[in-house]
Design an enzyme around this catalytic site. Structure first.
Site, PDB file in Angstrom:
ATOM      1  N   LEU A 163     -13.259  13.371  44.665  1.00  0.00           N
ATOM      2  CA  LEU A 163     -14.752  12.962  44.474  1.00  0.00           C
ATOM      3  C   LEU A 163     -15.123  12.696  43.020  1.00  0.00           C
ATOM      4  O   LEU A 163     -14.862  13.317  42.186  1.00  0.00           O
ATOM      5  CB  LEU A 163     -15.405  14.425  44.712  1.00  0.00           C
ATOM      6  N   ASP A 164     -15.844  11.346  42.874  1.00  0.00           N
ATOM      7  CA  ASP A 164     -16.270  10.824  41.735  1.00  0.00           C
ATOM      8  C   ASP A 164     -15.218  10.345  40.674  1.00  0.00           C
ATOM      9  O   ASP A 164     -15.675  10.516  39.454  1.00  0.00           O
ATOM     10  CB  ASP A 164     -17.420  11.623  41.080  1.00  0.00           C
ATOM     11  N   GLU A 165     -14.072  10.588  41.247  1.00  0.00           N
ATOM     12  CA  GLU A 165     -12.910  10.192  40.326  1.00  0.00           C
ATOM     13  C   GLU A 165     -12.061   8.793  40.456  1.00  0.00           C
ATOM     14  O   GLU A 165     -10.739   8.755  40.137  1.00  0.00           O
ATOM     15  CB  GLU A 165     -11.978  11.385  40.148  1.00  0.00           C
TER      16      GLU A 165
END
Length: 290
Positions: A233-235
């Site tokens: 997530l978001d990486e």
């Protein structure tokens, strides 16, 4: 206003492969044999990973030369040098599906840039888990698909999204402040062709009111990050980031307004570069030929 690429005459070749001598010569030799004239060429040698990246924008002088001719002509070069490659007609718009929830600043910005010709994209559909921006979609003449998402209906909602991607021959999915977490399976199926945007306060300030939390902590920078979507997530691999300075005199509402401006600009640049084949994924990083 600058003219766009000439249809049927301009092409973009992107490639990556293990680094070795003779690569540039092999590519330019292919272009010479196929009446290619280089308009722009950029390359990067990642010495830490021993990998070579290249983007070439070229036109052809032979009126009979086609995209298929070029692809068949480059295939032996690619095989000889173990090259992963893609070759596109430069004028072809990127078919882009945009997803949105209740914040429409990025959606509105992308649609305006598309209409004015600032982005070489085509938007066959807008998908949302709310109906807030259905009138905006209608004003642009774009089909709007309301796909509600609950914990119980999430699998069906993601299946519907994949149906649209397949039916509409979508090249790129843009999460323009789409506030739903995609499943690991969906992320993998959209790998390399889904872009997300988020504010720069993660992971420090999570939740529904990050700008209020940031104001309370007295942050001095507000920014945004655009990245490819991955199961982490978001990486995912970062494409573009930007920041603006803020002062103690600016309240949470001011920070929100500044943040939305930065988010829209950063996302637009990421979509532009993707549509021009300027981004190449290098493990968990990106090579961006601006």
């Amino acid at each position: 206003m600058s003219l766009g690429p000439t249809s049927g005459r301009e092409f973009v070749l992107t490639l990556s492969c293990p680094d070795r001598s003779g690569l540039v010569h092999a590519v330019t030799g292919f272009l010479v044999r196929h009446s290619g004239n280089i308009q722009e060429s950029q390359q990067f040698d990642d010495r830490l990973k021993d990998r070579f990246f290249m983007r070439v924008h070229f036109d052809v002088t032979d009126p009979a030369m086609t995209l298929e001719d070029l692809k068949s002509g480059f295939a032996p070069v690619a095989e000889a040098y173990r090259i992963s490659w893609q070759l596109y007609e430069a004028s072809t718009p990127t078919r882009t599906l945009i997803m949105v929830s209740k914040f429409g600043h990025c959606l509105n910005d992308l649609l305006f840039r598309c209409r004015t010709g600032a982005l070489n994209i085509e938007v066959p559909a807008i998908v949302s888990n709310h109906r807030d921006f259905e009138p905006l979609a209608e004003s642009y003449g774009i089909p709007f698909h309301h796909v509600p998402v609950t914990r119980e209906t999430k699998p069906e909602a993601e299946a519907r999204l994949l149906e649209l991607v397949e039916e509409l021959d979508i090249d790129l999915v843009v999460l323009a402040r789409y506030m739903q977490i995609l499943s690991n399976d969906l992320c993998k199926q959209l790998e390399g062709r889904a872009i997300n945007i988020h504010h720069s306060f993660l992971p420090s300030f999570k939740g529904a009111r990050p700008y209020v939390q940031a104001h309370e902590r007295g942050v001095k920078l507000v920014g945004a990050t655009a990245h490819y979507v991955t199961p982490d997530l978001d990486e995912g691999p970062i494409i573009e980031q930007d920041v603006v300075r803020v002062s103690h005199s600016q309240g949470p509402d001011s920070l929100v307004a500044l943040g939305r401006d930065v988010e829209a600009q950063v996302l637009a640049r990421a979509v532009e570069w993707h549509s021009q084949s300027r981004i190449m994924v290098n493990d968990n990083r990106t090579v961006v030929f601006r």
